[in-house]
Motif scaffolding. Structure first.
Motif, PDB file in Angstrom:
ATOM      1  N   LEU A  10       0.832  -1.200   0.000  1.00  0.00           N
ATOM      2  CA  LEU A  10       0.000   0.000   0.000  1.00  0.00           C
ATOM      3  C   LEU A  10       0.869   1.254   0.000  1.00  0.00           C
ATOM      4  CD1 LEU A  10      -2.812  -0.708   2.623  1.00  0.00           C
ATOM      5  CD2 LEU A  10      -3.159  -0.139   0.215  1.00  0.00           C
ATOM      6  N   PRO A  11       0.496   2.264  -0.781  1.00  0.00           N
ATOM      7  CA  PRO A  11       1.203   3.544  -0.668  1.00  0.00           C
ATOM      8  C   PRO A  11       1.047   4.074   0.757  1.00  0.00           C
ATOM      9  CG  PRO A  11      -0.209   3.500  -2.607  1.00  0.00           C
ATOM     10  CD  PRO A  11      -0.587   2.314  -1.776  1.00  0.00           C
ATOM     11  N   HIS A  12       2.150   4.436   1.385  1.00  0.00           N
ATOM     12  CA  HIS A  12       2.054   4.890   2.768  1.00  0.00           C
ATOM     13  C   HIS A  12       3.124   5.931   3.059  1.00  0.00           C
ATOM     14  CE1 HIS A  12       5.143   1.726   2.998  1.00  0.00           C
ATOM     15  NE2 HIS A  12       5.631   2.420   4.016  1.00  0.00           N
ATOM     16  N   VAL A  13       2.878   6.695   4.118  1.00  0.00           N
ATOM     17  CA  VAL A  13       3.835   7.671   4.622  1.00  0.00           C
ATOM     18  C   VAL A  13       3.926   7.467   6.125  1.00  0.00           C
ATOM     19  CG1 VAL A  13       2.010   9.429   4.785  1.00  0.00           C
ATOM     20  CG2 VAL A  13       4.415  10.131   4.814  1.00  0.00           C
ATOM     21  N   LEU A  14       5.147   7.547   6.658  1.00  0.00           N
ATOM     22  CA  LEU A  14       5.362   7.324   8.083  1.00  0.00           C
ATOM     23  C   LEU A  14       5.621   8.656   8.782  1.00  0.00           C
ATOM     24  CD1 LEU A  14       7.712   4.195   7.950  1.00  0.00           C
ATOM     25  CD2 LEU A  14       5.223   4.270   8.243  1.00  0.00           C
ATOM     26  N   LEU A  15       4.788   8.941   9.763  1.00  0.00           N
ATOM     27  CA  LEU A  15       4.935  10.143  10.582  1.00  0.00           C
ATOM     28  C   LEU A  15       5.481   9.698  11.938  1.00  0.00           C
ATOM     29  CD1 LEU A  15       1.471  11.729   9.745  1.00  0.00           C
ATOM     30  CD2 LEU A  15       3.676  12.255   8.681  1.00  0.00           C
ATOM     31  N   ARG A  16       6.775   9.737  12.091  1.00  0.00           N
ATOM     32  CA  ARG A  16       7.405   9.266  13.321  1.00  0.00           C
ATOM     33  C   ARG A  16       7.454  10.418  14.335  1.00  0.00           C
ATOM     34  NH1 ARG A  16      12.427   5.656  10.898  1.00  0.00           N
ATOM     35  NH2 ARG A  16      11.215   3.762  10.433  1.00  0.00           N
ATOM     36  N   ASN A  17       6.506  10.393  15.248  1.00  0.00           N
ATOM     37  CA  ASN A  17       6.350  11.491  16.196  1.00  0.00           C
ATOM     38  C   ASN A  17       7.320  11.391  17.364  1.00  0.00           C
ATOM     39  OD1 ASN A  17       4.209  12.493  14.712  1.00  0.00           O
ATOM     40  ND2 ASN A  17       2.657  11.454  15.939  1.00  0.00           N
ATOM     41  N   GLY A  18       7.852  12.541  17.763  1.00  0.00           N
ATOM     42  CA  GLY A  18       8.604  12.602  19.000  1.00  0.00           C
ATOM     43  C   GLY A  18       7.664  12.471  20.183  1.00  0.00           C
ATOM     44  N   ALA A  19       8.228  12.297  21.357  1.00  0.00           N
ATOM     45  CA  ALA A  19       7.406  12.199  22.566  1.00  0.00           C
ATOM     46  C   ALA A  19       6.572  13.465  22.718  1.00  0.00           C
ATOM     47  CB  ALA A  19       8.298  12.017  23.792  1.00  0.00           C
TER      48      ALA A  19
ATOM     49  N   VAL B 132       9.311   9.206   4.882  1.00  0.00           N
ATOM     50  CA  VAL B 132       9.443   8.937   6.314  1.00  0.00           C
ATOM     51  C   VAL B 132       9.869  10.238   6.990  1.00  0.00           C
ATOM     52  CG1 VAL B 132      10.615   7.614   8.116  1.00  0.00           C
ATOM     53  CG2 VAL B 132      10.110   6.543   5.898  1.00  0.00           C
ATOM     54  N   TYR B 133       9.056  10.718   7.920  1.00  0.00           N
ATOM     55  CA  TYR B 133       9.349  11.977   8.608  1.00  0.00           C
ATOM     56  C   TYR B 133       9.666  11.709  10.075  1.00  0.00           C
ATOM     57  CZ  TYR B 133       7.295  14.247   4.509  1.00  0.00           C
ATOM     58  OH  TYR B 133       7.014  14.670   3.222  1.00  0.00           O
ATOM     59  N   GLU B 134      10.811  12.213  10.517  1.00  0.00           N
ATOM     60  CA  GLU B 134      11.195  12.143  11.929  1.00  0.00           C
ATOM     61  C   GLU B 134      10.818  13.486  12.554  1.00  0.00           C
ATOM     62  OE1 GLU B 134      12.371   9.472  13.370  1.00  0.00           O
ATOM     63  OE2 GLU B 134      13.059   8.242  11.684  1.00  0.00           O
ATOM     64  N   LEU B 135       9.764  13.484  13.372  1.00  0.00           N
ATOM     65  CA  LEU B 135       9.148  14.736  13.815  1.00  0.00           C
ATOM     66  C   LEU B 135       9.481  15.034  15.277  1.00  0.00           C
ATOM     67  CD1 LEU B 135       5.687  14.179  12.089  1.00  0.00           C
ATOM     68  CD2 LEU B 135       7.662  15.472  11.228  1.00  0.00           C
ATOM     69  N   GLY B 136      10.628  15.645  15.466  1.00  0.00           N
ATOM     70  CA  GLY B 136      11.049  16.023  16.814  1.00  0.00           C
ATOM     71  C   GLY B 136      11.242  17.522  16.921  1.00  0.00           C
ATOM     72  N   GLY B 137      11.008  18.049  18.123  1.00  0.00           N
ATOM     73  CA  GLY B 137      11.212  19.470  18.378  1.00  0.00           C
ATOM     74  C   GLY B 137      12.544  19.720  19.068  1.00  0.00           C
ATOM     75  N   THR B 138      12.654  20.862  19.746  1.00  0.00           N
ATOM     76  CA  THR B 138      13.873  21.219  20.465  1.00  0.00           C
ATOM     77  C   THR B 138      14.116  20.225  21.600  1.00  0.00           C
ATOM     78  OG1 THR B 138      13.510  23.562  19.990  1.00  0.00           O
ATOM     79  CG2 THR B 138      15.038  23.025  21.774  1.00  0.00           C
ATOM     80  N   ALA B 139      15.289  19.622  21.613  1.00  0.00           N
ATOM     81  CA  ALA B 139      15.580  18.588  22.605  1.00  0.00           C
ATOM     82  C   ALA B 139      15.781  19.198  23.991  1.00  0.00           C
ATOM     83  CB  ALA B 139      16.820  17.809  22.193  1.00  0.00           C
ATOM     84  N   PHE B 140      15.375  18.440  25.004  1.00  0.00           N
ATOM     85  CA  PHE B 140      15.587  18.852  26.391  1.00  0.00           C
ATOM     86  C   PHE B 140      15.867  17.622  27.243  1.00  0.00           C
ATOM     87  CE2 PHE B 140      11.066  18.055  25.800  1.00  0.00           C
ATOM     88  CZ  PHE B 140      10.715  17.279  26.901  1.00  0.00           C
ATOM     89  N   THR B 141      16.519  17.830  28.356  1.00  0.00           N
ATOM     90  CA  THR B 141      16.682  16.781  29.358  1.00  0.00           C
ATOM     91  C   THR B 141      15.685  17.046  30.477  1.00  0.00           C
ATOM     92  OG1 THR B 141      18.323  17.995  30.660  1.00  0.00           O
ATOM     93  CG2 THR B 141      19.154  16.624  28.836  1.00  0.00           C
ATOM     94  N   MET B 142      15.454  16.058  31.309  1.00  0.00           N
ATOM     95  CA  MET B 142      14.531  16.263  32.414  1.00  0.00           C
ATOM     96  C   MET B 142      15.106  17.242  33.434  1.00  0.00           C
ATOM     97  SD  MET B 142      11.984  14.654  31.362  1.00  0.00           S
ATOM     98  CE  MET B 142      10.866  14.719  32.757  1.00  0.00           C
ATOM     99  N   THR B 143      16.423  17.270  33.558  1.00  0.00           N
ATOM    100  CA  THR B 143      17.058  18.258  34.440  1.00  0.00           C
ATOM    101  C   THR B 143      16.786  19.663  33.931  1.00  0.00           C
ATOM    102  OG1 THR B 143      18.804  16.708  35.094  1.00  0.00           O
ATOM    103  CG2 THR B 143      19.245  19.059  35.382  1.00  0.00           C
ATOM    104  N   ALA B 144      16.914  19.859  32.618  1.00  0.00           N
ATOM    105  CA  ALA B 144      16.640  21.172  32.032  1.00  0.00           C
ATOM    106  C   ALA B 144      15.172  21.537  32.180  1.00  0.00           C
ATOM    107  CB  ALA B 144      17.045  21.177  30.561  1.00  0.00           C
TER     108      ALA B 144
END
Length: 210
Positions: free
Chosen positions: A47-56, A108-120
């Motif tokens: 099947l024609p498909h597109v992958l939206l790989r969402n960040g947390a 295939v899209y890797e959909l992440g925003g600005t990275a952070f740590t839990m300490t930050a």
């Protein structure tokens, strides 16, 4: 999921969009296995498909700050792992762009925003609330027990703790710019997400006497 794929094929669906996790192809945590299998089934279906790989979802962290504000600590098993979180509204906007654009099959899209740590994140909450909030890192088995004591079923608590630990292995980090490019602006920052959560009412959990 196999039935859904078969039904889509029978109906002659032109494009299937699947919301997955970032780094699904290399993810190491248990919850990611289901997405690995589903992505493979979609590829095998033809099947024609597109992958939206969402960040947390950033709201997973900013929208549940009540206990942290009350106890003065965010807890987890994230270590110093970076989380390329994204708010739901940004991910929805990216999906809308993809679904209304041509020639998306196979993307295939890797959909992440600005990275952070839990300490930050804890430091950002401290700055905005003027209350000292720290990040307390726990061994994964102890974190599981804490979640269980809070009322979560043991199996689900273990799954969440395992997902948390995956951040230490880089599973929740991406340097992809796909999200920014799809929505045509910078992704919502962790600081803005904290502000939105506090405005939504989390500040009411604070003692007004300081």
């Amino acid at each position: 999921m196999r039935r859904a794929i078969a039904a889509a094929a029978e109906a002659g669906v032109g494009l299937v969009a699947y919301a997955s996790f970032i780094n699904t192809g290399t993810s190491t945590f248990r919850l990611g296995e289901e997405h690995k299998q589903t992505e493979q089934e979609r590829r095998s279906s033809g099947l024609p498909h597109v992958l939206l790989r969402n960040g947390a979802y950033t709201e997973m962290y900013t929208g549940t700050l009540g206990p942290a504000l009350a106890q003065g600590a965010i807890i987890g098993s994230y270590g110093d792992g970076q989380i390329s979180g994204a708010v739901r509204a940004d991910l929805a906007a990216a999906a809308a762009t993809v679904l209304t654009s041509d020639d998306q099959a196979g993307q295939v899209y890797e959909l992440g925003g600005t990275a952070f740590t839990m300490t930050a994140l804890a430091a950002e909450v401290s700055q905005q609330t003027r209350h000292t909030i720290t990040y307390q890192d726990l061994p994964v088995d102890l974190y599981t027990k804490v979640l269980t004591s809070a009322g979560l079923p043991e199996a689900f608590a273990g799954l969440l703790a395992d997902t948390s630990l995956a951040a230490t292995r880089g599973d929740w980090y991406t340097d992809s710019t796909d999200l920014r490019e799809l929505i045509g602006r910078p992704a919502t920052s962790p600081a803005a997400a904290v502000t939105d959560a506090l405005r939504a009412g989390l500040s009411r959990t604070l003692d007004p006497r300081g």
